[in-house]
Design an enzyme around this catalytic site. Structure first.
Site, PDB file in Angstrom:
ATOM      1  N   TYR A  38      19.855 -62.815 -15.549  1.00  0.00           N
ATOM      2  CA  TYR A  38      20.365 -61.627 -16.226  1.00  0.00           C
ATOM      3  C   TYR A  38      19.603 -61.391 -17.524  1.00  0.00           C
ATOM      4  CZ  TYR A  38      23.395 -57.994 -17.931  1.00  0.00           C
ATOM      5  OH  TYR A  38      23.857 -56.779 -18.359  1.00  0.00           O
TER       6      TYR A  38
ATOM      7  N   PHE B 195       7.607 -30.816 -18.706  1.00  0.00           N
ATOM      8  CA  PHE B 195       7.914 -31.421 -17.414  1.00  0.00           C
ATOM      9  C   PHE B 195       9.426 -31.342 -17.247  1.00  0.00           C
ATOM     10  CE2 PHE B 195       9.085 -34.680 -14.399  1.00  0.00           C
ATOM     11  CZ  PHE B 195       8.371 -34.209 -13.323  1.00  0.00           C
ATOM     12  N   THR B 196       9.868 -31.193 -16.005  1.00  0.00           N
ATOM     13  CA  THR B 196      11.281 -30.880 -15.717  1.00  0.00           C
ATOM     14  C   THR B 196      12.262 -31.825 -16.419  1.00  0.00           C
ATOM     15  OG1 THR B 196      11.041 -32.162 -13.677  1.00  0.00           O
ATOM     16  CG2 THR B 196      10.799 -29.779 -13.494  1.00  0.00           C
TER      17      THR B 196
ATOM     18  N   ASP C 106       3.663 -39.026 -22.964  1.00  0.00           N
ATOM     19  CA  ASP C 106       4.128 -39.218 -21.588  1.00  0.00           C
ATOM     20  C   ASP C 106       2.921 -39.756 -20.819  1.00  0.00           C
ATOM     21  OD1 ASP C 106       4.765 -39.083 -18.922  1.00  0.00           O
ATOM     22  OD2 ASP C 106       5.909 -37.224 -19.098  1.00  0.00           O
TER      23      ASP C 106
ATOM     24  N   LYS D 235       4.137 -43.844 -10.754  1.00  0.00           N
ATOM     25  CA  LYS D 235       2.895 -43.104 -10.462  1.00  0.00           C
ATOM     26  C   LYS D 235       1.701 -44.044 -10.660  1.00  0.00           C
ATOM     27  CE  LYS D 235       5.908 -39.618 -11.359  1.00  0.00           C
ATOM     28  NZ  LYS D 235       7.320 -39.850 -11.651  1.00  0.00           N
TER      29      LYS D 235
ATOM     30  N   ARG E 119       6.438 -25.948  -7.205  1.00  0.00           N
ATOM     31  CA  ARG E 119       6.352 -26.100  -8.653  1.00  0.00           C
ATOM     32  C   ARG E 119       6.163 -24.708  -9.237  1.00  0.00           C
ATOM     33  NH1 ARG E 119       7.836 -31.494 -10.263  1.00  0.00           N
ATOM     34  NH2 ARG E 119       9.641 -30.265  -9.779  1.00  0.00           N
TER      35      ARG E 119
ATOM     36  N   PHE F  43      15.773 -27.460  -8.435  1.00  0.00           N
ATOM     37  CA  PHE F  43      14.811 -27.584  -7.329  1.00  0.00           C
ATOM     38  C   PHE F  43      15.131 -28.727  -6.387  1.00  0.00           C
ATOM     39  CE2 PHE F  43      12.612 -31.204  -9.214  1.00  0.00           C
ATOM     40  CZ  PHE F  43      12.921 -31.054 -10.565  1.00  0.00           C
TER      41      PHE F  43
HETATM   42  N1  F0G Z   1       6.918 -37.351 -16.719  1.00  0.00           N
HETATM   43  C1  F0G Z   1       6.087 -36.895 -15.776  1.00  0.00           C
HETATM   44  C2  F0G Z   1       4.778 -36.282 -16.174  1.00  0.00           C
HETATM   45  C3  F0G Z   1       6.447 -36.978 -14.428  1.00  0.00           C
HETATM   46  O1  F0G Z   1       5.599 -36.522 -13.501  1.00  0.00           O
HETATM   47  C4  F0G Z   1       7.701 -37.550 -14.079  1.00  0.00           C
HETATM   48  C5  F0G Z   1       8.131 -37.600 -12.691  1.00  0.00           C
HETATM   49  C6  F0G Z   1       8.532 -38.007 -15.097  1.00  0.00           C
HETATM   50  C7  F0G Z   1       8.100 -37.903 -16.413  1.00  0.00           C
HETATM   51  C8  F0G Z   1       9.881 -38.599 -14.820  1.00  0.00           C
HETATM   52  O2  F0G Z   1       9.766 -39.863 -14.291  1.00  0.00           O
HETATM   53  O3  F0G Z   1      10.710 -39.612 -11.976  1.00  0.00           O
HETATM   54  O4  F0G Z   1      10.317 -41.853 -13.009  1.00  0.00           O
HETATM   55  O5  F0G Z   1      12.151 -40.422 -13.816  1.00  0.00           O
HETATM   56  N2  F0G Z   1       7.581 -36.940 -11.799  1.00  0.00           N
HETATM   57  C9  F0G Z   1       7.893 -36.972 -10.387  1.00  0.00           C
HETATM   58  C10 F0G Z   1       7.012 -35.984  -9.687  1.00  0.00           C
HETATM   59  C11 F0G Z   1       9.336 -36.848 -10.044  1.00  0.00           C
HETATM   60  O6  F0G Z   1       7.211 -35.805  -8.481  1.00  0.00           O
HETATM   61  O7  F0G Z   1       6.110 -35.403 -10.307  1.00  0.00           O
HETATM   62  P1  F0G Z   1      10.794 -40.457 -13.215  1.00  0.00           P
END
Ligand code: F0G
Length: 460
Positions: free
Chosen positions: A75, A127-128, A218, A261, A385, A451
């Site tokens: 843990y 980014f979303t 990021d 990624k 997108r 989305f």
């Molecule tokens: N920042 C970027 C540039 C991303 O592409 C993503 C995720 C995140 C933050 C968030 O990270 O998913 O680990 O919580 N991108 C994915 C995509 C979902 O399909 O582009 P996460």
């Protein structure tokens, strides 16, 4: 004698394969209807080639799998945490590490710590999840990416660059005290995986330093950005990816990372900072949202796979083949006249749905429609997108992004060159019959990040 070119090729061979299900057009039609024309709602087993995302979909190496067996599932104080910490310090150069279950876990903690109600967070395109966490913490995102990034035709080599005049204007208007940090992404995802240059980053650093504003990175796809710097920026042609990554990070104060990624793992992420005070607060907060500060929602084995994956991700051979495959696919699509974002980015091909389906207005979701059509044609799954991903502003109005794209995202070390051919041919075939394609209407809209779960019907 003819000059024979030197092709890129994978610096690995295949040890295990996963069999795929082939589907018929009738099966795909039913699957797409059941999914409400949203590729996120398809069952993965109904997909032939899955280009929904490069997130968590990479193939791990034999070394990473071996590392999984060395998971220390204590843990507290797992040895894998200390390995990961050492790798993050060595490869990325940040001082303090807080592991999180994935990138958005780090975004949540960071936003809660640094953003106060009414703050402004400038960034090189949204980014979303990043923007949503900024907004949920009471901040307002302001786009300060250069204009070229919003133009799919512009061949500018660093479309991820920050427009420093835009930043200067924001500082003048709101005052530096209202800007807790600049949110700087490498390989800007929503712009098509477009890199920021070292020169621009250095200038950003100088300007923010003058005003006492932090730069938070990021770094989800930092190695891919480093590759473009190595290929395109003067003075970096003889530097290694690892050196370039280190230099990029040295101009920033901290980072959020989705290790799903670049870092070649199926789950994981972290927050990394150089400032002890932020670290201390993050370490307090991580126990509320993720888990103890030495595991942050991850199993010991996940942290081990990440530590090994980070090392592999900054290998020059790896990144050359990774981006080489993406470029191969993009060039094939261009042969079939498919309109794509140029220059070709690092993690996928982004098809310009406004140009592909100019007869469909943005309110009838051209990119969502095109993603559905590609699946119907070949079982290839892609992602919208565009206007659906952009969502609504805090006041309920739709965001209307200039870019209305379908992303063909390439998982790392997963598909072959023959798969790339099949994908490009499918895009080409759908392009040939584009005039007959009709748009859609949204029949179900979730409140956050719509989305992921929205549903649609085809217009008659
Ligand atoms: N920042 C970027 C540039 C991303 O592409 C993503 C995720 C995140 C933050 C968030 O990270 O998913 O680990 O919580 N991108 C994915 C995509 C979902 O399909 O582009 P996460």
């Amino acid at each position: 004698m003819k000059n024979i070119k030197q092709s890129w090729a994978e610096p690995y061979k295949i040890k295990m394969v996963e069999l795929l299900k082939m589907t018929t057009p009738a099966q795909r039609k039913k699957a797409m209807q059941d999914a409400g024309y949203n590729t996120f709602l398809l069952k993965s087993e109904d997909v032939y080639i899955d280009l929904l995302t490069d997130s968590g979909t990479s193939a791990m190496s034999d070394r990473q799998w071996a590392g999984m067996m060395l998971g220390d599932e204590a843990y507290a104080g797992s040895r894998n945490f200390y390995h990961l910490e050492q790798v993050v310090q060595d490869v990325y150069g940040y001082k303090y590490l807080i592991p999180t279950h994935q990138g958005r876990g780090a975004e949540n903690i960071l936003s809660k710590i640094l953003i106060k109600k009414g703050d402004i967070i400038p960034g090189n395109m949204y980014f979303t999840t990043t923007r949503l966490h900024q907004e949920l913490a009471g901040g307002k995102f302001e786009d300060i990416i250069i204009d070229e990034a919003h133009d799919s035709e512009s061949e500018f080599p660093f479309k991820g660059n920050v427009d420093l005049d835009k930043l200067e204007r924001l500082i003048k208007k709101h005052g530096a005290a209202k800007i807790p940090y600049v949110s700087m992404a490498t390989s800007v995802n929503m712009a098509g995986g477009q890199p920021i240059s070292m020169k621009n980053l250095k200038a950003l650093r100088a300007m923010t330093k003058k005003h006492g504003i932090r730069v938070i990175h990021d770094m989800t796809r930092v190695a891919e950005n480093a590759y473009f710097i190595q290929q395109r920026e003067k003075g970096y042609e003889n530097k290694t990816i690892k050196e370039i990554v280190h230099e990029i990070n040295s101009y920033t104060d901290g980072a959020t990372m989705s290790a799903k990624k670049d870092a070649l793992v199926n789950i994981g992420g972290f927050l990394a900072v150089n400032d002890w005070d932020i670290f201390e607060e993050a370490r307090n907060m991580v126990v509320v949202y993720e888990g103890l500060h030495t595991y942050g929602g991850l199993a010991g084995r996940d942290m081990e796979a990440m530590a090994i994956g980070i090392g592999e991700s900054v290998s020059d051979e790896h990144i050359k083949a990774r981006v080489g495959q993406v470029i191969y696919l993009g060039e094939k699509m261009l042969e079939y006249d498919v309109p794509i974002v140029k220059p070709i980015g690092g993690h996928g091909i982004f098809v310009d749905a406004k140009k592909f389906l100019p007869h469909i207005p943005q309110d009838n979701y051209p990119a969502q429609t095109l993603a559905a059509e590609i699946y119907l044609d070949s079982g290839v799954r892609t992602m919208e997108r565009g206007v659906v991903s952009a969502g609504r502003k805090a006041n309920g109005e739709n965001y209307y992004p200039k870019l209305e794209l379908v992303r063909f995202t390439i998982p790392r070390r997963v598909y072959t060159q023959a798969h790339m051919d099949v994908i490009a041919e499918s895009a080409g075939r759908v392009y040939q019959r584009r005039a007959k394609i009709k748009g859609m209407k949204m029949v179900y809209e979730p409140k956050y990040l719509r989305f992921f779960q929205a549903q649609f019907e085809k217009l008659k």
